[in-house]
Design a protein around this motif. Structure first.
Motif, PDB file in Angstrom:
ATOM      1  N   VAL A 164      15.474  28.686  43.895  1.00  0.00           N
ATOM      2  CA  VAL A 164      17.250  28.580  44.963  1.00  0.00           C
ATOM      3  C   VAL A 164      16.871  27.460  45.714  1.00  0.00           C
ATOM      4  O   VAL A 164      15.667  27.202  46.248  1.00  0.00           O
ATOM      5  CB  VAL A 164      17.137  30.009  45.804  1.00  0.00           C
ATOM      6  N   ASN A 165      18.441  26.825  45.996  1.00  0.00           N
ATOM      7  CA  ASN A 165      17.990  25.460  46.174  1.00  0.00           C
ATOM      8  C   ASN A 165      17.932  25.465  47.924  1.00  0.00           C
ATOM      9  O   ASN A 165      17.958  26.207  48.648  1.00  0.00           O
ATOM     10  CB  ASN A 165      19.671  24.938  46.420  1.00  0.00           C
ATOM     11  N   GLY A 166      16.981  24.757  48.365  1.00  0.00           N
ATOM     12  CA  GLY A 166      16.393  24.968  49.509  1.00  0.00           C
ATOM     13  C   GLY A 166      16.547  24.937  51.332  1.00  0.00           C
ATOM     14  O   GLY A 166      16.913  24.666  51.837  1.00  0.00           O
ATOM     15  N   LYS A 167      18.147  23.872  50.653  1.00  0.00           N
ATOM     16  CA  LYS A 167      19.128  23.926  51.698  1.00  0.00           C
ATOM     17  C   LYS A 167      20.448  24.761  52.169  1.00  0.00           C
ATOM     18  O   LYS A 167      20.307  24.284  53.315  1.00  0.00           O
ATOM     19  CB  LYS A 167      20.417  23.226  50.782  1.00  0.00           C
ATOM     20  N   VAL A 168      20.078  26.055  51.478  1.00  0.00           N
ATOM     21  CA  VAL A 168      20.729  27.274  51.630  1.00  0.00           C
ATOM     22  C   VAL A 168      19.558  27.963  52.550  1.00  0.00           C
ATOM     23  O   VAL A 168      18.030  28.013  52.787  1.00  0.00           O
ATOM     24  CB  VAL A 168      20.872  27.938  50.402  1.00  0.00           C
ATOM     25  N   SER A 169      20.128  29.282  53.191  1.00  0.00           N
ATOM     26  CA  SER A 169      19.445  29.731  54.385  1.00  0.00           C
ATOM     27  C   SER A 169      18.668  31.219  53.448  1.00  0.00           C
ATOM     28  O   SER A 169      18.655  30.909  52.310  1.00  0.00           O
ATOM     29  CB  SER A 169      20.483  30.586  55.779  1.00  0.00           C
ATOM     30  N   LYS A 170      18.259  32.125  53.851  1.00  0.00           N
ATOM     31  CA  LYS A 170      18.301  33.288  53.465  1.00  0.00           C
ATOM     32  C   LYS A 170      19.014  34.557  52.954  1.00  0.00           C
ATOM     33  O   LYS A 170      18.962  35.197  52.094  1.00  0.00           O
ATOM     34  CB  LYS A 170      17.201  33.961  54.010  1.00  0.00           C
ATOM     35  N   VAL A 171      19.795  34.902  53.994  1.00  0.00           N
ATOM     36  CA  VAL A 171      21.488  35.544  53.888  1.00  0.00           C
ATOM     37  C   VAL A 171      22.193  34.646  53.408  1.00  0.00           C
ATOM     38  O   VAL A 171      23.092  34.087  53.801  1.00  0.00           O
ATOM     39  CB  VAL A 171      21.677  36.120  55.257  1.00  0.00           C
ATOM     40  N   HIS A 172      22.835  35.522  52.437  1.00  0.00           N
ATOM     41  CA  HIS A 172      24.333  35.090  51.976  1.00  0.00           C
ATOM     42  C   HIS A 172      24.774  36.457  50.780  1.00  0.00           C
ATOM     43  O   HIS A 172      24.769  37.573  51.943  1.00  0.00           O
ATOM     44  CB  HIS A 172      23.135  34.573  50.734  1.00  0.00           C
ATOM     45  N   GLY A 213      27.858  23.272  58.812  1.00  0.00           N
ATOM     46  CA  GLY A 213      27.626  24.733  57.840  1.00  0.00           C
ATOM     47  C   GLY A 213      27.013  24.006  56.164  1.00  0.00           C
ATOM     48  O   GLY A 213      27.885  22.707  55.841  1.00  0.00           O
ATOM     49  N   TYR A 214      26.645  25.128  55.065  1.00  0.00           N
ATOM     50  CA  TYR A 214      27.244  24.593  53.461  1.00  0.00           C
ATOM     51  C   TYR A 214      27.251  25.671  52.264  1.00  0.00           C
ATOM     52  O   TYR A 214      26.269  27.372  53.187  1.00  0.00           O
ATOM     53  CB  TYR A 214      25.593  23.740  53.127  1.00  0.00           C
ATOM     54  N   ILE A 215      27.673  25.585  52.016  1.00  0.00           N
ATOM     55  CA  ILE A 215      28.240  26.943  50.570  1.00  0.00           C
ATOM     56  C   ILE A 215      27.946  26.629  49.375  1.00  0.00           C
ATOM     57  O   ILE A 215      28.484  25.104  48.941  1.00  0.00           O
ATOM     58  CB  ILE A 215      29.792  27.475  51.152  1.00  0.00           C
ATOM     59  N   GLU A 216      27.634  27.494  48.951  1.00  0.00           N
ATOM     60  CA  GLU A 216      27.454  26.902  47.388  1.00  0.00           C
ATOM     61  C   GLU A 216      28.402  28.231  46.684  1.00  0.00           C
ATOM     62  O   GLU A 216      27.714  29.815  47.041  1.00  0.00           O
ATOM     63  CB  GLU A 216      26.007  27.363  47.052  1.00  0.00           C
ATOM     64  N   VAL A 217      28.660  28.613  45.371  1.00  0.00           N
ATOM     65  CA  VAL A 217      29.452  29.201  44.841  1.00  0.00           C
ATOM     66  C   VAL A 217      28.781  29.391  43.689  1.00  0.00           C
ATOM     67  O   VAL A 217      28.423  28.261  42.846  1.00  0.00           O
ATOM     68  CB  VAL A 217      31.300  28.851  44.575  1.00  0.00           C
ATOM     69  N   TRP A 218      28.054  30.650  43.533  1.00  0.00           N
ATOM     70  CA  TRP A 218      27.418  30.843  42.337  1.00  0.00           C
ATOM     71  C   TRP A 218      28.537  31.634  41.186  1.00  0.00           C
ATOM     72  O   TRP A 218      28.437  33.046  41.679  1.00  0.00           O
ATOM     73  CB  TRP A 218      25.925  31.572  42.022  1.00  0.00           C
TER      74      TRP A 218
END
Length: 304
Positions: free
Chosen positions: A193-201, A293-298
């Motif tokens: 998982v990209n380290g730029k994201v937090s822990k809850v999604h 904020g920052y978002i990733e869509v998987w």
């Protein structure tokens, strides 16, 4: 058939059944996906919900019938799925600005919403970042809700509240402390998982549910130090993933950013790529701080 052809086949199905029952599962089958995935794609691409599009098309057809035939108002109402002339008249006037009876008058101004069609729109003025990554099977755990497509009502027995948007689920969990508990239970992010994201999604449609419903979860990835006690656990099989990162943006623009990102995925990336979605599974991963904020869509994908 490619993605655009499939989506247009679903639109043709809608047109052929405006004066009858529209089976959402049969409609979505034309697009080779589930009703949940089709309704999400439709709203992202068109900026209008599927149910609203169908309502507008039916009332457009109803206006044509009233102007060009002597059919009784009640018969037109029944033809387009309304239980009573009162509910039909209310909906008709809300859309057209005149009553069904007034629509017959010479010179009456009415609104026509044409049939949609999906096409590739060549833009190219802005690049779109993405990554293709293959990941082994993993687990997620968190707070689950089972929702209905379109109405988004909670259908779990015993639940009495509704969650209209994912934002409402976030807010609820912030207020009752569940977000902090899940964040503390997450442990460290796994290495894939990209380290730029937090822990809850947020995860959508990660398991099969009854037709017309889908599962959504505020989740954390399982790691060696995770505490999953009391949480729903979901197994995510090995997939090839298309991952789409957003630009850093003000936190109060998250809704607009994720909607715009999904719209570009379905209108620009999928039609022009040699990939297509696998099932309905989707992750939205969040990062940032109190201001940005920052978002990733998987999305799991396969080559066409």
């Amino acid at each position: 058939m490619d993605w655009l052809t499939r989506m247009n086949a679903a639109i043709v199905y809608i047109e052929e059944n405006l004066d009858g029952d529209i089976d959402y599962e049969a409609m979505a089958k034309k697009a080779c996906c589930s009703s949940h995935n089709f309704t999400r794609m439709f709203s992202f691409v068109t900026d209008v919900s599927l149910s609203e599009y169908i309502r507008r098309r039916r009332l457009t057809r109803a206006a044509y019938d009233l102007q060009n035939s002597g059919t009784k108002v009640i018969d037109v109402a029944v033809k387009y799925g309304y239980d009573s002339p009162i509910s039909f008249a209310r909906a008709f006037q809300q859309l057209h600005g005149v009553t069904p009876s007034e629509a017959r008058n010479d010179g009456a101004t009415l609104k026509a919403y044409p049939q949609m069609s999906f096409q590739i729109q060549i833009k190219g003025e802005k690049e779109m970042d993405y990554r293709i990554e293959t990941k082994e099977a993993f687990q997620i755990f968190g707070i689950e809700r089972i929702c209905k497509d379109e109405e988004t009502e909670i259908v779990n027995p015993g639940d009495t509240h509704e969650i209209a948007l994912v934002d409402d689920q976030w807010e609820e969990c912030y207020e009752n402390g569940e977000f902090d508990k899940l964040n503390n239970a997450a442990g460290e992010l796994p290495p894939f998982v990209n380290g730029k994201v937090s822990k809850v999604h947020v995860a959508f449609a990660y398991k099969n549910t009854k037709p017309g419903t889908f599962a959504t979860m505020l989740f954390a990835f399982r790691g060696p130090a995770s505490n999953m006690e009391g949480y729903t656990v979901a197994d995510i099989p090995a997939h090839t993933w298309a991952i789409f990162p957003s630009e850093v943006h003000p936190m109060n623009q998250q809704d607009e950013v994720v909607t715009a990102l999904n719209k570009r995925i379905y209108t620009e990336w999928f039609p022009a790529s040699n990939y297509e979605p696998v099932g309905d599974l989707e992750f939205e991963l969040y990062g940032g701080d109190d201001q940005n904020g920052y978002i990733e869509v998987w999305l799991p994908v396969k080559k066409i």
